[in-house]
Design an enzyme around this catalytic site. Structure first.
Site, PDB file in Angstrom:
ATOM      1  N   ASN A   1       6.481  -0.496   7.423  1.00  0.00           N
ATOM      2  CA  ASN A   1       5.305   0.230   6.942  1.00  0.00           C
ATOM      3  C   ASN A   1       5.666   1.468   6.113  1.00  0.00           C
ATOM      4  OD1 ASN A   1       4.299  -1.265   9.604  1.00  0.00           O
ATOM      5  ND2 ASN A   1       2.564  -0.983   8.232  1.00  0.00           N
TER       6      ASN A   1
ATOM      7  N   ASP B   1      -3.350  -8.866  -0.540  1.00  0.00           N
ATOM      8  CA  ASP B   1      -4.352  -8.326   0.366  1.00  0.00           C
ATOM      9  C   ASP B   1      -5.738  -8.623  -0.194  1.00  0.00           C
ATOM     10  OD1 ASP B   1      -4.770  -6.057   2.640  1.00  0.00           O
ATOM     11  OD2 ASP B   1      -6.223  -5.779   1.036  1.00  0.00           O
TER      12      ASP B   1
ATOM     13  N   GLU C   1       9.543  -6.002   5.955  1.00  0.00           N
ATOM     14  CA  GLU C   1       8.289  -5.791   5.226  1.00  0.00           C
ATOM     15  C   GLU C   1       8.089  -4.305   4.958  1.00  0.00           C
ATOM     16  OE1 GLU C   1       5.106  -7.925   7.019  1.00  0.00           O
ATOM     17  OE2 GLU C   1       3.560  -6.508   6.385  1.00  0.00           O
TER      18      GLU C   1
ATOM     19  N   HIS D   1      -1.295 -10.584   3.635  1.00  0.00           N
ATOM     20  CA  HIS D   1      -1.499  -9.553   4.645  1.00  0.00           C
ATOM     21  C   HIS D   1      -2.856  -9.775   5.292  1.00  0.00           C
ATOM     22  CE1 HIS D   1      -3.191  -5.400   5.598  1.00  0.00           C
ATOM     23  NE2 HIS D   1      -2.211  -5.548   6.458  1.00  0.00           N
TER      24      HIS D   1
ATOM     25  N   ASP E   1       8.678  -4.987  10.214  1.00  0.00           N
ATOM     26  CA  ASP E   1       7.771  -4.315   9.278  1.00  0.00           C
ATOM     27  C   ASP E   1       7.907  -2.812   9.464  1.00  0.00           C
ATOM     28  OD1 ASP E   1       5.672  -3.332   7.791  1.00  0.00           O
ATOM     29  OD2 ASP E   1       4.119  -4.539   8.770  1.00  0.00           O
TER      30      ASP E   1
ATOM     31  N   GLU F   1       0.795  -5.386   0.853  1.00  0.00           N
ATOM     32  CA  GLU F   1      -0.496  -4.940   1.372  1.00  0.00           C
ATOM     33  C   GLU F   1      -0.949  -3.639   0.728  1.00  0.00           C
ATOM     34  OE1 GLU F   1       1.207  -4.312   5.525  1.00  0.00           O
ATOM     35  OE2 GLU F   1      -0.462  -2.905   5.565  1.00  0.00           O
TER      36      GLU F   1
ATOM     37  N   LYS G   1       6.785  -4.300  14.541  1.00  0.00           N
ATOM     38  CA  LYS G   1       6.800  -3.048  13.801  1.00  0.00           C
ATOM     39  C   LYS G   1       8.092  -2.296  14.120  1.00  0.00           C
ATOM     40  CE  LYS G   1       2.666  -3.654  12.113  1.00  0.00           C
ATOM     41  NZ  LYS G   1       2.380  -3.707  10.666  1.00  0.00           N
TER      42      LYS G   1
END
Lengths: 438, 438
Positions: free
Chosen positions: A249, A323, A273, A350, A247, A300, A219
């Site tokens: 987010n 997802d 991501e 995901h 990632d 996702e 992350k």
């Protein structure tokens, strides 16, 4: 007697994962992995289980959304539902009043996912097959009948989908055998949560390699200096031959994503991501052009097949991360797998959360056996959390998901797990019932 | 004593409009116009009212979503909230757990809209100004502080927004005076509901022209032969100089939209509204290229500013139809107005339903006074339904909305209307309470 669906039950189940900072990332600092858990019952005492995943607060809204859809389902003939699952899905997503809350997005669409997945579970149990196998044994004509092509046909026609499925037909049996023997490649996000300290990051990264994974994920997005240090430490821990995805987010704007990724490029990230808003198709395309050869991955939070269609039409992604319960379950995901195959983009579902690994493995395995026909550059995400609560948990060995063989979609929770984690009255929560919570 | 927000109340209010087929279109055959009606109360006995509009079933989910957001609001200082409404909006839409149900879309985002609008209503009442005037008297710096630029800056920077607002500043007073004297142009959808027969369509079309409207709208998309006949009848009824917009309410795929519109071109439609999935930015762009000079309009289901950004970046629309409670209320709509002004696209707000006319008039009037500075090619939708339930209903005369002068955002319902239409226990519904409805 015609077998009827007699009940659609929804339970608010929450796991207090925020207490350990498992699952912490730039946008989700303290998630409590939760499920709007759905059980469909029939007049013949059959049942199917599905769920919509959330991260805590709002899981009650998801349960309310399932209950709003339930009257569309109870009383239907099981044979008719299973005989035309495309029509069943459109019945849920096309209700002329409820679709105002979407259409095809947000709480009401995720509720449809939970119900659709429960119905596929019921179908698998009736046929005594795991859902990946059930799907993989359907004819191309049966599979395209699941798809609502209305909004897709400018990118994928029914005939193109049929052709694509027919091309994959000859190899189905051999691939199913290979899958049962060797499993499906996995990658792991376990080392890289933002809430973990450097020592834990390094230790878990090494452990991931020892466990047979060749792709791990970190992350990023909260602090650029931290990200450089953490990515450097991970790279040093795993060496040059292991892929490291990162990632964000959704933490960044488009220009910020491009700038931030330039600071991480030295550590050879495999994909970035969710670099920005999941709705920003054009933004993803711009980021992809700028950060290549680093790949761009998202999905996702991509809320339906129309959004995936556009990501593919604009060459905005290198990796499609469908997802299990964001889009409307197995049925819409068949359409998304077909779109990805048409555009030649690998699908890496995901997972993590609660029950997502269990459900998405069926989709990826079906993709391998009957759609794309390959596992090249494809992985299912794996996180080692909360599997013990499922009656048919995933099995990951040597970096691979073993193909499930039990009937259904693997989303059934142990009754004791439900009882312990019911919100707000389960003992794990130790809360008095809140009269404001429906 | 600091004034605090002490309560966020949400009531499920539904009007049985389906009994008359008012509001019927290709995707909404039988809507019951409804509101998740929000009242915010303070420790000084002040109140603000807002609502999220739905079309019936699912309004209970919307109420549950408001209740899920309420704990983020109760207990806050009113001064702090009103002093930084940008931060307040981000607090609602950015909650790390609740945003999973969106992010920025669907039931949870509409619930944020209802709360944000209620807070703006509170603000207007405190300042003793209608919200259009309140907004129009804010400085450019205060207005851009409302906007979350994170996902917008590749299309609109803070500096560009400031520049645009400053350019409009000199004319504000003159335009406010003009607005108070002459009102704001309206168009009407009253003649064109799909459930109306030809005689009613013709009669109401003529009436609309007699009432001073120079743009009317017809619903299309259910049957092409019917559409050609209805559009021909309407054209014959109003003559060549009245604009007739058509609205497909998402009924078509991209290719189908293009083909269908070619059959209607002979009757000179002004715009085609919602030709396809509201999520299909690329699809709208393709349709716009194909159907020109007919304009493409959309927005009532465009779920956030990132989607509007892309519609504008791709030149996909000629008319931007923002909605009062689809995106997160007044605050996000300020951003959307700024985006539209940057790209030179006229805003014609979506209205009708219940309370939408009342709320969006404030946004269009603010746009005229302080943002775009013009009413050219701009109209607020008008439908003559349900206004009698509001304490400060819209006034439309000679094809124009008169500027409201009462403080607030005009969304307050009469207590008697709430009592009569509460669902499921209000006398209009005459239903026993349903234990399955939260």
């Amino acid at each position: 007697m015609t077998e009827l669906i007699t009940a659609v039950e929804a339970v608010d189940v929450r796991f207090p994962t925020s207490r350990e900072l498992d699952g912490s990332d730039a946008m989700n600092p303290e998630p409590d992995y939760s499920a709007a858990y759905v059980t469909i019952r029939t007049s013949e005492d059959a049942a199917g289980h599905g769920l919509a995943f959330t991260v805590g607060r709002g899981n009650d809204v998801e349960v309310a959304a399932v209950r709003a859809l339930a009257p569309l389902v109870t009383g239907l003939s099981v044979d008719e539902v299973l005989g035309d699952l495309g029509a069943f899905s459109r019945r849920l997503t096309g209700d002329s009043q409820l679709r105002w809350l979407g259409p095809d997005k947000g709480a009401i669409h995720m509720a449809a996912a939970a119900i659709v997945n429960a119905v596929w579970d019921l179908y698998g149990r009736r046929e005594q097959k795991p859902v990946w196998q059930l799907l993989s044994e359907m004819t191309p004509e049966q599979l395209v009948a699941l798809v609502d092509f209305r909004y897709l046909e400018d990118a994928l026609t029914r005939d193109e989908a049929l052709e694509l499925l027919r091309r994959a037909e000859p190899g189905r049996a051999a691939r199913a055998t290979h899958l049962l023997q060797h499993g499906y490649p996995a990658y792991t996000t376990t080392p890289g949560w933002l809430g973990y300290d450097d020592e834990k990051l390094v230790r878990l990264s090494r452990q991931a390699v020892a466990d047979g994974f060749d792709l791990i994920k970190l992350k990023v997005g909260a602090d650029a200096v931290d990200d450089m240090r953490r990515l450097r430490l991970a790279r040093e821990a795993v060496g040059p031959n292991i892929k490291i995805a990162v990632d964000a987010n959704q933490a960044w704007g488009v220009r910020q994503a491009i700038a931030w990724m330039s600071t991480l490029a030295a550590y050879d990230p495999y994909w970035i991501e969710e670099p920005t808003s999941p709705d920003d198709v054009l933004g993803h395309a711009a980021i992809r052009r700028a950060v290549a050869p680093v790949k761009v991955a998202t999905g996702e939070h991509t809320h339906n097949q129309v959004m995936f269609k556009q990501l593919l039409q604009l060459d905005a992604i290198d990796v499609l991360q469908l997802d299990a319960s964001r889009t409307a379950g197995v049925t819409e995901n068949v359409a998304i797998l077909l779109l990805a195959a048409k555009f030649g983009v690998p699908v890496c579902p995901h997972a993590g959360g609660v029950g997502l690994c269990e459900m998405v493995q069926h989709l990826a395995m079906f993709d391998y056996v009957a759609v794309s026909g390959t596992t090249e550059n494809r992985y299912i995400e794996y996180v080692d959390h909360l599997h013990e609560h499922f009656t048919d948990p995933v099995h990951v060995h040597d970096g691979h998901y073993l193909a499930p063989t039990a009937p259904g979609i693997s989303a059934e929770l142990h009754p004791a797990s439900i009882a312990a984690h019911r919100y707000p009255d389960g003992p794990v929560w130790n809360l008095a019932p809140d009269p404001a919570t429906p």
